[in-house]
Write an enzyme that holds these catalytic residues in place. Structure first.
Site, PDB file in Angstrom:
ATOM      1  N   SER A  18      47.873  19.198 115.944  1.00 20.85           N
ATOM      2  CA  SER A  18      48.507  18.498 114.818  1.00 20.85           C
ATOM      3  C   SER A  18      49.266  17.259 115.296  1.00 20.85           C
ATOM      4  CB  SER A  18      49.413  19.434 114.015  1.00 20.85           C
ATOM      5  OG  SER A  18      50.590  19.747 114.712  1.00 20.85           O
ATOM      6  N   ASN A  19      49.861  17.320 116.475  1.00 21.81           N
ATOM      7  CA  ASN A  19      50.510  16.108 117.006  1.00 21.81           C
ATOM      8  C   ASN A  19      49.474  15.052 117.366  1.00 21.81           C
ATOM      9  OD1 ASN A  19      53.572  16.175 117.295  1.00 21.81           O
ATOM     10  ND2 ASN A  19      52.986  18.247 117.925  1.00 21.81           N
ATOM     11  N   ARG A  71      44.489  23.890 141.147  1.00 22.90           N
ATOM     12  CA  ARG A  71      44.994  22.908 140.181  1.00 22.90           C
ATOM     13  C   ARG A  71      44.575  21.496 140.559  1.00 22.90           C
ATOM     14  NH1 ARG A  71      48.126  25.436 136.754  1.00 22.90           N
ATOM     15  NH2 ARG A  71      49.463  27.106 137.486  1.00 22.90           N
ATOM     16  N   ARG A  97      48.866  23.360 130.280  1.00 26.11           N
ATOM     17  CA  ARG A  97      48.508  23.537 131.690  1.00 26.11           C
ATOM     18  C   ARG A  97      49.589  22.910 132.545  1.00 26.11           C
ATOM     19  NH1 ARG A  97      45.565  27.191 133.174  1.00 26.11           N
ATOM     20  NH2 ARG A  97      45.091  26.135 135.120  1.00 26.11           N
ATOM     21  N   ILE A  98      49.938  23.586 133.624  1.00 25.56           N
ATOM     22  CA  ILE A  98      50.829  22.959 134.597  1.00 25.56           C
ATOM     23  C   ILE A  98      49.959  22.110 135.510  1.00 25.56           C
ATOM     24  CG2 ILE A  98      52.359  23.405 136.559  1.00 25.56           C
ATOM     25  CD1 ILE A  98      53.299  25.898 135.035  1.00 25.56           C
ATOM     26  N   ASN A 113      55.197  13.492 126.913  1.00 28.63           N
ATOM     27  CA  ASN A 113      55.001  14.824 126.331  1.00 28.63           C
ATOM     28  C   ASN A 113      55.924  14.966 125.131  1.00 28.63           C
ATOM     29  OD1 ASN A 113      54.141  17.583 126.190  1.00 28.63           O
ATOM     30  ND2 ASN A 113      56.041  18.208 127.211  1.00 28.63           N
ATOM     31  N   HIS A 115      58.026  18.066 123.148  1.00 33.60           N
ATOM     32  CA  HIS A 115      58.448  19.460 123.321  1.00 33.60           C
ATOM     33  C   HIS A 115      59.265  19.875 122.097  1.00 33.60           C
ATOM     34  CE1 HIS A 115      59.439  23.149 125.328  1.00 33.60           C
ATOM     35  NE2 HIS A 115      60.715  22.961 125.057  1.00 33.60           N
ATOM     36  N   SER A 142      61.838  16.776 121.264  1.00 32.89           N
ATOM     37  CA  SER A 142      62.113  15.704 122.220  1.00 32.89           C
ATOM     38  C   SER A 142      60.798  15.132 122.727  1.00 32.89           C
ATOM     39  CB  SER A 142      62.874  16.237 123.444  1.00 32.89           C
ATOM     40  OG  SER A 142      63.993  16.999 123.074  1.00 32.89           O
ATOM     41  N   ASP A 151      58.465  20.530 131.224  1.00 34.77           N
ATOM     42  CA  ASP A 151      59.335  20.035 130.156  1.00 34.77           C
ATOM     43  C   ASP A 151      60.567  19.320 130.711  1.00 34.77           C
ATOM     44  OD1 ASP A 151      57.572  21.123 128.260  1.00 34.77           O
ATOM     45  OD2 ASP A 151      58.546  23.069 128.397  1.00 34.77           O
ATOM     46  N   GLU A 180      58.282  16.326 114.704  1.00 30.61           N
ATOM     47  CA  GLU A 180      57.407  15.977 115.832  1.00 30.61           C
ATOM     48  C   GLU A 180      56.376  14.935 115.405  1.00 30.61           C
ATOM     49  OE1 GLU A 180      55.739  19.138 118.282  1.00 30.61           O
ATOM     50  OE2 GLU A 180      57.157  20.571 117.428  1.00 30.61           O
TER      51      GLU A 180
HETATM   52  C1  GAR Z   1      53.832  21.428 119.479  1.00 29.40           C
HETATM   53  O1  GAR Z   1      54.851  22.027 118.755  1.00 29.40           O
HETATM   54  C2  GAR Z   1      54.353  20.845 120.779  1.00 29.40           C
HETATM   55  O2  GAR Z   1      55.641  20.337 120.660  1.00 29.40           O
HETATM   56  C3  GAR Z   1      54.305  22.058 121.681  1.00 29.40           C
HETATM   57  O3  GAR Z   1      53.099  22.678 121.369  1.00 29.40           O
HETATM   58  C4  GAR Z   1      52.819  22.469 119.979  1.00 29.40           C
HETATM   59  C5  GAR Z   1      51.404  21.988 119.856  1.00 29.40           C
HETATM   60  O4  GAR Z   1      51.043  21.921 118.506  1.00 29.40           O
HETATM   61  N1  GAR Z   1      54.388  21.674 123.070  1.00 29.40           N
HETATM   62  C6  GAR Z   1      55.044  22.360 123.988  1.00 29.40           C
HETATM   63  O5  GAR Z   1      55.582  23.434 123.771  1.00 29.40           O
HETATM   64  C7  GAR Z   1      55.109  21.717 125.370  1.00 29.40           C
HETATM   65  N2  GAR Z   1      55.979  22.429 126.217  1.00 29.40           N
HETATM   66  P1  GAR Z   1      49.890  20.937 118.050  1.00 29.40           P
HETATM   67  O6  GAR Z   1      48.646  21.329 118.870  1.00 29.40           O
HETATM   68  O7  GAR Z   1      49.695  21.230 116.595  1.00 29.40           O
HETATM   69  O8  GAR Z   1      50.328  19.542 118.305  1.00 29.40           O
END
Ligand code: GAR
Length: 206
Positions: A18-19, A71, A97-98, A113, A115, A142, A151, A180
């Site tokens: 979605s982001n 990795r 993924r790290i 990124n 978060h 953030s 993060d 977000e």
């Molecule tokens: C989002 O909420 C993003 O902030 C989070 O994963 C979700 C992905 O949703 N990311 C983390 O937690 C990174 N540490 P999306 O696939 O719908 O964008």
């Protein structure tokens, strides 16, 4: 911004995207300083891949499983694709993924990124449940430059939402997610237009 070349951006996803979709939508605006040139997923079943394809964006899947614990080899495979596509900025959008230190350091200042928490609080997973458990009255999201720690990295922008008495992790998460979708495109706009300066752990507007 006629005459100014748009920065080529790759969005890295692992899930629903979605982001990523918010970034794609924002980048359709004529004056947006970046174009989403590539969506890369480590999972073939990531929902976001179909959204990207429907928007005419090139998608690549690099399954991390055959790489096992190596990795560096997985990251090298990603790097090869990013270089081949002329990518200038990488946006992590739910990319779970790290990554190796070498890969991350190579993209420092050009990889961001999002978060779902007000960093440095609640790094990692289950941020909304942990925010409720901690009793905070404000929660949020953030954007930050990516450094090797999970993060971590200089914070670019944040958006706060209230925590309401009857919130569940789901209702709180939905309120944060709406922010977000606003914050990430705004952050990419700032980075791609050259408006951000990293000064130690702080990010300043130039
Ligand atoms: C989002 O909420 C993003 O902030 C989070 O994963 C979700 C992905 O949703 N990311 C983390 O937690 C990174 N540490 P999306 O696939 O719908 O964008």
């Amino acid at each position: 911004m006629s005459g100014v070349r748009k920065k080529r951006v790759a969005v890295l996803i692992s899930g629903r995207g979605s982001n990523m979709a918010a970034l794609i939508d924002a980048a359709k605006t004529a004056d947006f300083p970046a174009e989403i040139a590539l969506v890369l997923s480590n999972k073939a079943d990531a929902g976001g891949l179909a959204i990207a394809a429907a928007n005419g964006i090139k998608t690549v899947v690099i399954d991390h499983k055959p790489f096992g614990r190596d990795r560096a080899a997985f990251d090298a495979a990603m790097q090869a694709v990013l270089v081949a596509e002329g990518i200038e900025i990488v946006c992590l959008a739910g990319f779970m993924r790290i990554m190796s230190e070498e890969f991350v350091n190579g993209w420092f200042g050009r990889m961001i990124n999002i978060h779902p928490a007000l960093l440095p609080l609640f790094k990692g997973l289950d941020t909304h449940a942990r925010a409720l458990e901690a009793g905070v009255k404000l929660h949020g999201c953030s954007t930050h430059f990516v450094t090797p720690g999970m993060d971590e990295g200089p914070i670019i922008a944040q958006a706060a939402v209230p925590v309401l008495d009857d919130d569940t992790p789901e209702t709180l998460g939905a309120r944060v997610l709406a922010e977000e979708h606003r914050l990430y495109p705004e952050t990419l706009r700032l980075l791609a237009s050259g408006a951000l300066v990293i000064s130690g752990n702080r990010v300043l507007r130039s």
